[in-house]
Every structure is written in C-alpha cells, then in structure tokens.
Design a protein around this motif. Structure first.
Motif: not given
Length: 375
Positions: A164-186
């Motif tokens: 399992v991958d973990f992305l810590w200190q990462t916010s998720v700003n919007a979700i339209e599955t299959p797309r997630l917009e995060t503070s690290r990118g799409t």
C-alpha cells in the motif's frame, strides 16, 4: 505533477481508512492512502485503544465488532502490535445494575460472558473496592492496544507487506472518480473511499450534511499510580450499563437510567461513563465524557475531569497517583445511526463511524465496503 494510477484511493489514514486498505489489498488491489497530516492524529489515536465487543448495540454494530475483533487478532500478530490487556470487568454497585447484567447474560451477546461475585471480580482486577461493588460482568472478548503506536505500525505493515502506498501531508481538494485533485497534483483511481473522521465539510459536505452529522468532544486522562500496580482487565462501571446501547436498550436498563439520572445527574449530563485501561508503562488511560456540537471548544473542563476521577476512585483503590496527561478527542456523531456509508456514484464511497466505536468495528466495515465495490 501527475501521480500514478491506482485501483483504489482512500482518503484518511485513521483506523477506518487503514481497515479499507487492508481489505482491498487482501483482494490484490493496488491501493494508495492519502492523509493531510504526517501521521494519524485524530480520533483513532485519541482514545483508549479498547477494542470492545461486549455492550455494542445489538445487531449490526455488535456483529461488526465481533468480526473486527477477529481481524484485530490477525493484524496484531502480523504487525507486531502488543495486546496489552484482554477482557473487561464491568462493575455494579446498584441492584438496578445487577438486573441489567442478568438480562444481558440471557441475550445471545452475553453467551461468552459471566457474572462475577465481588471476590471473583477482584481476582480479575485486584484494585477493585470489594466493599463497594455488589457484582460484576466479565467478558473475555475485549483487547487493548496503544493506539498512538498501533496505528503507525499498521500503516508500516500495510506499506511493507501489502504494497500500500501512503501520501502523507497531502490534502485532497476535489474528487470526481477516477480523478482526484490533491495538493501534490492529479491522481487517478478506479474507485475512491473517503474516510473523513469527523470532518464533515472538506469533501462531499452536502451529502454528509443530509445525515445531520455533528461532532462529539470527549475528555480523557492518563493516571500514573505512585506505587506500581497491575490493573488486570479493563474496567467499566454502572455508568457504562446506562450508556453502551447493548445494555442500555434492554428494558431492564430503564430503572437504572432513571436512578442514575436522579443520583448522578452531573455525570449523566456530561455524558460520563468509566473506562480504565493500562499502558505498557503502568500508567492508566481513564475517561471519558461526551459533549456534542458542530465546533467543540478546545478547552479541558477541570470539573468534568473531576467527575471522571471521582467515578474511578469510587470503583478502584489506586493509592496515591498523579495526573500525567489530559487531552481532548473528537469524533463524528449522528442522531439516528452508528455509521454511514454513502455512494455519490458507483465507484465512490463515503464511510464514517458516527458513534465512537471505530476501533472496534472498522475492520468489518472495510470488508463490507470492499465487497460491495468489487462485487
């Protein structure tokens, strides 16, 4: 920056999120867990670490707790998480409390439990005040872990053993599955599960609002006896019989609740019931209280802590002790349900535990959600 694609993205690395990651990885899915903090820091670690089956509400909640307890045994062994205590002794000092215990033992949920005399209860918990209690309910089902250590160990084990991958200190700003917009990118994921804890406003706020979700603030303490002692099992008291729905919804609980409302009004008004568990260093985690509102204040009320400690000292003789820590926890609460699973679309789920029993039920909820998504 575009991140790689996954079968499943999970938002939230508390116990509910980790439970879903385990269930998905066991099906061979490529999973990423995303959390805005650097470690789990919410309700999943600000608690007793008390995996409770006995006393959970009859039906779905009790069944999920029973299954989750089985998974906890598997996970604790695999991730090398110490099980610090096993079992719970729930003490009674009122005849109305004894009536609830006797009624509970007649239910299917009480099949593995038994009634104890004060002397028998003191064998389980040597510090019990035998001159105060009149009986006790003993369950062998419960286990206790140190949450602040257990959650990171589960995350590390999921990463190292299950991929399992973990992305810590990462916010998720919007979700339209299959797309997630995060503070690290799409990020791309075929399915998405949002496990927001008590955050009802960041993602899918309109859908969560329809369930009338609010927040519960609780106060807890760490008590350190000056003379080293072994608690034995976890300990609860009469107040738990009037609050845990597996007991409190029995017809026999009505006289107890009425008496406690008269004689322990302050405790009841502050949602206090007693749980005492022991950590590896010998200290005791003690709580707790319950106050509800959309934005709980951040302040510890000494008078509430004093009520909790009074109940502890009524039941247990610990001798001289220090209060080494006090803290506030919060969790999501809803008026008519202990959990919710909402489906914004066929590939997206929102999962919240709304009764403060996430540690006790999450693994079974995770299995249910994953089975539904990948049926």
């Amino acid at each position: 920056m575009k991140l790689k694609s996954y079968d499943l993205a999970i938002v939230g690395a508390g116990i509910v999120g980790l439970a879903h990651a385990l269930a998905a990885s066991r099906r061979g899915k490529k999973v990423v867990v995303i959390d805005r903090d650097s470690v789990a820091n919410g309700a999943s670690i600000r608690n007793f670490g008390f995996v409770t089956v006995t006393g959970q509400q009859a039906g779905d909640c009790w069944q999920k707790a029973a299954r989750s307890r089985q998974v906890w045994g598997e996970v604790a062994e695999a991730a090398r998480i110490p099980l610090l205590q096993q079992g719970v002794t729930l003490t009674a000092r009122l005849p109305e409390s004894e009536a609830v215990i006797d009624a509970f033992l007649k239910t299917d949920m009480g099949a593995e439990c038994r009634r104890l005399s004060p002397a028998e209860a003191a064998e389980k918990v040597p510090a019990l005040r035998r001159d105060v209690i009149t009986a006790a309910l003993y369950s062998p089902l419960e286990v206790r872990v140190e949450s602040k250590d257990a959650l990171p160990r589960i995350a590390n084990w999921l990463e190292e053993v299950h991929g399992v991958d973990f992305l810590w200190q990462t916010s998720v700003n919007a979700i339209e599955t299959p797309r997630l917009e995060t503070s690290r990118g799409t990020l791309q994921a075929e399915t998405v599960i949002v496990c927001p804890g008590d955050d009802a406003t960041t993602l899918f706020s309109d859908r969560i609002a329809s369930y009338e979700v609010t927040r519960c603030k609780l106060q807890m303490l760490r008590v350190t006896p000056k003379t080293p002692m072994t608690l034995g099992t976890a300990v609860m008291s009469d107040l738990g019989l009037a609050r845990y729905l597996g007991y409190a919804e029995l017809a026999e609980a009505t006289p107890l609740k009425d008496r406690l409302d008269r004689e322990m009004r302050e405790h009841r008004d502050n949602g206090i019931h007693l749980i005492v568990v022991q950590s590896g260093d010998g200290s005791l985690v003690v709580g707790d209280s319950h106050h509800y509102g959309p934005t709980p204040d951040p302040f510890i009320d000494k008078s509430v802590n004093d009520l909790i400690l009074h109940e502890m000292e009524t039941v247990l003789d610990l001798g001289a002790h220090d209060i080494s820590e006090t803290w506030i926890g919060t969790y999501a609460s809803a008026p008519d349900r202990w959990r919710l699973t909402d489906a914004p679309d066929d590939a997206t789920r929102i999962v919240m535990v709304t009764a403060g029993c996430g540690a006790s039920t999450a693994f079974a909820i995770g299995e249910e959600t994953i089975a539904d998504l990948y049926a």
